[in-house]
Write an enzyme that holds these catalytic residues in place. Structure first.
Site, PDB file in Angstrom:
ATOM      1  N   HIS A  84      41.411  18.305  -9.550  1.00 11.83           N
ATOM      2  CA  HIS A  84      40.736  17.000  -9.562  1.00 11.83           C
ATOM      3  C   HIS A  84      41.105  16.259  -8.290  1.00 11.83           C
ATOM      4  CE1 HIS A  84      39.041  13.259 -11.038  1.00 11.83           C
ATOM      5  NE2 HIS A  84      40.124  12.661 -10.555  1.00 11.83           N
ATOM      6  N   ASP A 163      37.807   6.512 -23.024  1.00  8.79           N
ATOM      7  CA  ASP A 163      37.885   6.207 -21.590  1.00  8.79           C
ATOM      8  C   ASP A 163      36.546   5.676 -21.084  1.00  8.79           C
ATOM      9  OD1 ASP A 163      38.997   6.239 -18.879  1.00  8.79           O
ATOM     10  OD2 ASP A 163      37.431   7.718 -18.584  1.00  8.79           O
ATOM     11  N   ARG A 170      36.878  -2.229 -17.912  1.00  6.44           N
ATOM     12  CA  ARG A 170      37.765  -2.497 -16.761  1.00  6.44           C
ATOM     13  C   ARG A 170      36.943  -2.850 -15.527  1.00  6.44           C
ATOM     14  NH1 ARG A 170      40.418   2.836 -16.076  1.00  6.44           N
ATOM     15  NH2 ARG A 170      41.339   1.904 -14.230  1.00  6.44           N
ATOM     16  N   SER A 185      43.207   7.323 -17.400  1.00  6.45           N
ATOM     17  CA  SER A 185      41.763   7.565 -17.422  1.00  6.45           C
ATOM     18  C   SER A 185      41.445   8.956 -16.861  1.00  6.45           C
ATOM     19  CB  SER A 185      41.081   6.457 -16.599  1.00  6.45           C
ATOM     20  OG  SER A 185      39.766   6.787 -16.282  1.00  6.45           O
ATOM     21  N   LYS A 189      40.536  12.758 -19.378  1.00  5.02           N
ATOM     22  CA  LYS A 189      39.357  13.629 -19.242  1.00  5.02           C
ATOM     23  C   LYS A 189      39.765  15.037 -18.838  1.00  5.02           C
ATOM     24  CE  LYS A 189      37.829  10.316 -16.702  1.00  5.02           C
ATOM     25  NZ  LYS A 189      37.248   9.214 -15.945  1.00  5.02           N
TER      26      LYS A 189
HETATM   27  N1  URA Z   1      38.590   7.568 -11.779  1.00  3.51           N
HETATM   28  C1  URA Z   1      38.690   7.612 -13.118  1.00  3.51           C
HETATM   29  O1  URA Z   1      38.278   8.576 -13.747  1.00  3.51           O
HETATM   30  N2  URA Z   1      39.249   6.566 -13.747  1.00  3.51           N
HETATM   31  C2  URA Z   1      39.739   5.487 -13.105  1.00  3.51           C
HETATM   32  O2  URA Z   1      40.261   4.591 -13.737  1.00  3.51           O
HETATM   33  C3  URA Z   1      39.615   5.445 -11.706  1.00  3.51           C
HETATM   34  C4  URA Z   1      39.034   6.512 -11.064  1.00  3.51           C
END
Ligand code: URA
Length: 424
Positions: A84, A163, A170, A185, A189
């Site tokens: 990632h 999320d 947010r 967050s 995932k």
């Molecule tokens: N990318 C994400 O998946 N979440 C965040 O909070 C910021 C960047």
């Protein structure tokens, strides 16, 4: 599950206390189900933003978000490992990396997103390949991992729904830029994807989410701690994002550059980072194959073709070409010492490569080709950038974004490292 009053949880964090695991699990679950109101979660997110969360709270928060949906259990006959990136300009590394690591013997389930703002999205890039399909079912993902070894596709809707809801909140409450909230967050995932190993490319610099190396290091450490706490073997590389990666920024242009890398060529920085991340992923998967020789052999390109074909794409089809090309020339003679990633990212976005709202379409042929990189000697009037678009009325706004993108100096800039350090 024991229930709490949302206002007590908010007060506890507002006053600087640590939340208990029960409080965290309850509040994330109740918010996802709609039992905690948006304004209460907004207040809690702001309290977390201002007061922070420790490693235990952050790991528990991440677990609660994973538990809000389904954690994939991939039935694959080889070690699974994923990568990632926190996002940058010209960051097409996933495209050569996934087929390269699969060719070396791992299975790479790469569930990716679309771009919003100045950083591009992997799915938007791949959709410039005629016929290519981003949405796959879990059965299709598993079948492709077993047959090809690599899948790049859209995240399934059941992954960490808490999320999705919290991120949207947010975004409109000024609480995005909090390390525990960003880290939980991202990791909710990624862990829900079910891969056994995870390598993070945490970017630092003007084109990144985290502008300073200190902030990026803190994020990298937090991400690795969460992965480890959840039993996922996790390492991170901190990498420079002050200059666009490679020469191509956009969609189809980035696919073309990724194919060059897979065919044994491509820009040195893209190759360097692809190989470094491949080595990290292979180490986590327990595979001792040299990715450099696999890249040179052309086998990774064959895996790319099979991966694209499996998702309906035609790897041999010509990529979309822009209707208009404008040159941006060097304002002076000397050394190109700065090519600012953020400015180039915004310009590419304004040319149509990115979207302003989630529902907008991107132009597949839009983007920028960087004809010179920092350290190169340039002559006044020489083309430095090529601006690609189907909508020439977008060019003035793109040029405006580029007004401070370039610095030319009489002496050569000191060479900079792309890979800054490793966190494990
Ligand atoms: N990318 C994400 O998946 N979440 C965040 O909070 C910021 C960047």
């Amino acid at each position: 599950m024991k229930a709490f009053a949302a206002v007590d949880v908010i007060r506890a964090k507002r006053d600087g206390g640590a939340l208990s695991d029960e409080q965290i699990r309850w509040v994330v679950d109740a918010y996802t189900r709609g039992d905690v109101a948006e304004e209460q979660m907004a207040a809690l997110a702001m309290a977390v933003f201002l007061r922070g969360m420790d490693a235990r709270e952050t790991a528990t928060w991440t677990g609660a978000m994973i538990d809000s949906g389904t954690r994939l259990s991939l039935e694959v006959d080889r070690p699974t490992v994923d990568k990632h990136s926190t996002g940058g300009v010209g960051d097409k590394i996933t495209l050569p990396l996934a087929p390269l690591v699969a060719t070396c013997g791992a299975a790479v389930p790469q569930l990716s997103g679309r771009g919003l703002g100045h950083t591009g999205g992997t799915l938007d890039k791949l959709e410039s390949i005629p016929g290519w399909r981003a949405s796959l079912s879990v059965d299709e993902i598993t079948a492709q991992l077993n047959s090809v070894g690599a899948v790049i596709c859209a995240a399934t809707s059941g992954l960490a729904p808490a999320d999705r809801k919290l991120y949207a909140l947010r975004d409109v409450t000024g609480t995005v830029e909090s390390v525990p909230l960003i880290a939980s967050s991202i990791m909710s995932k990624k862990i829900a994807e079910g891969s056994a190993g995870l390598v993070l490319d945490v970017k630092a610099g003007s084109g990144a989410f985290m502008k300073s190396v200190e902030e990026a290091s803190e994020l990298a450490r937090t991400l690795v701690e969460i992965g480890t706490a959840h039993g996922v073997a996790t390492t991170a590389l901190l990498t420079d994002m002050n200059t666009p990666l490679g020469s191509a920024v956009g969609n189809a242009v980035e696919v073309a550059e990724a194919v060059e890398v897979l065919q044994g060529g491509g820009p040195a920085d893209v190759v360097e980072l692809t190989v470094a991340l491949a080595r990290e992923m292979l180490a986590l998967a327990g595979i001792s194959v040299d990715p450099v020789s696999v890249l040179a052999s052309g086998e990774a390109y064959e895996t790319w073709c099979r991966m694209i074909t499996a998702q309906g794409g035609d790897p041999a089809a010509p990529l979309p070409q822009p209707a208009h090309v404008t040159e941006f020339t060097a304002p002076a003679t000397g050394y190109l010492s700065v090519l600012d990633a953020y400015a180039v990212g915004v310009a590419a976005w304004r040319l149509g490569a990115g979207r302003a709202r989630k529902e907008d379409a991107v132009q597949h042929a839009a983007g920028i080709r960087c004809l010179a990189k920092p350290g190169d000697q340039v002559t006044e009037g020489q083309p430095l950038l090529e601006l690609h678009t189907d909508t020439p009325e977008a060019v003035p706004a793109a040029l405006e974004a580029l007004a401070t993108a370039v610095q030319i100096t009489a002496t050569a800039p000191a060479p900079k490292n792309l890979i800054l350090h490793r966190v494990s």
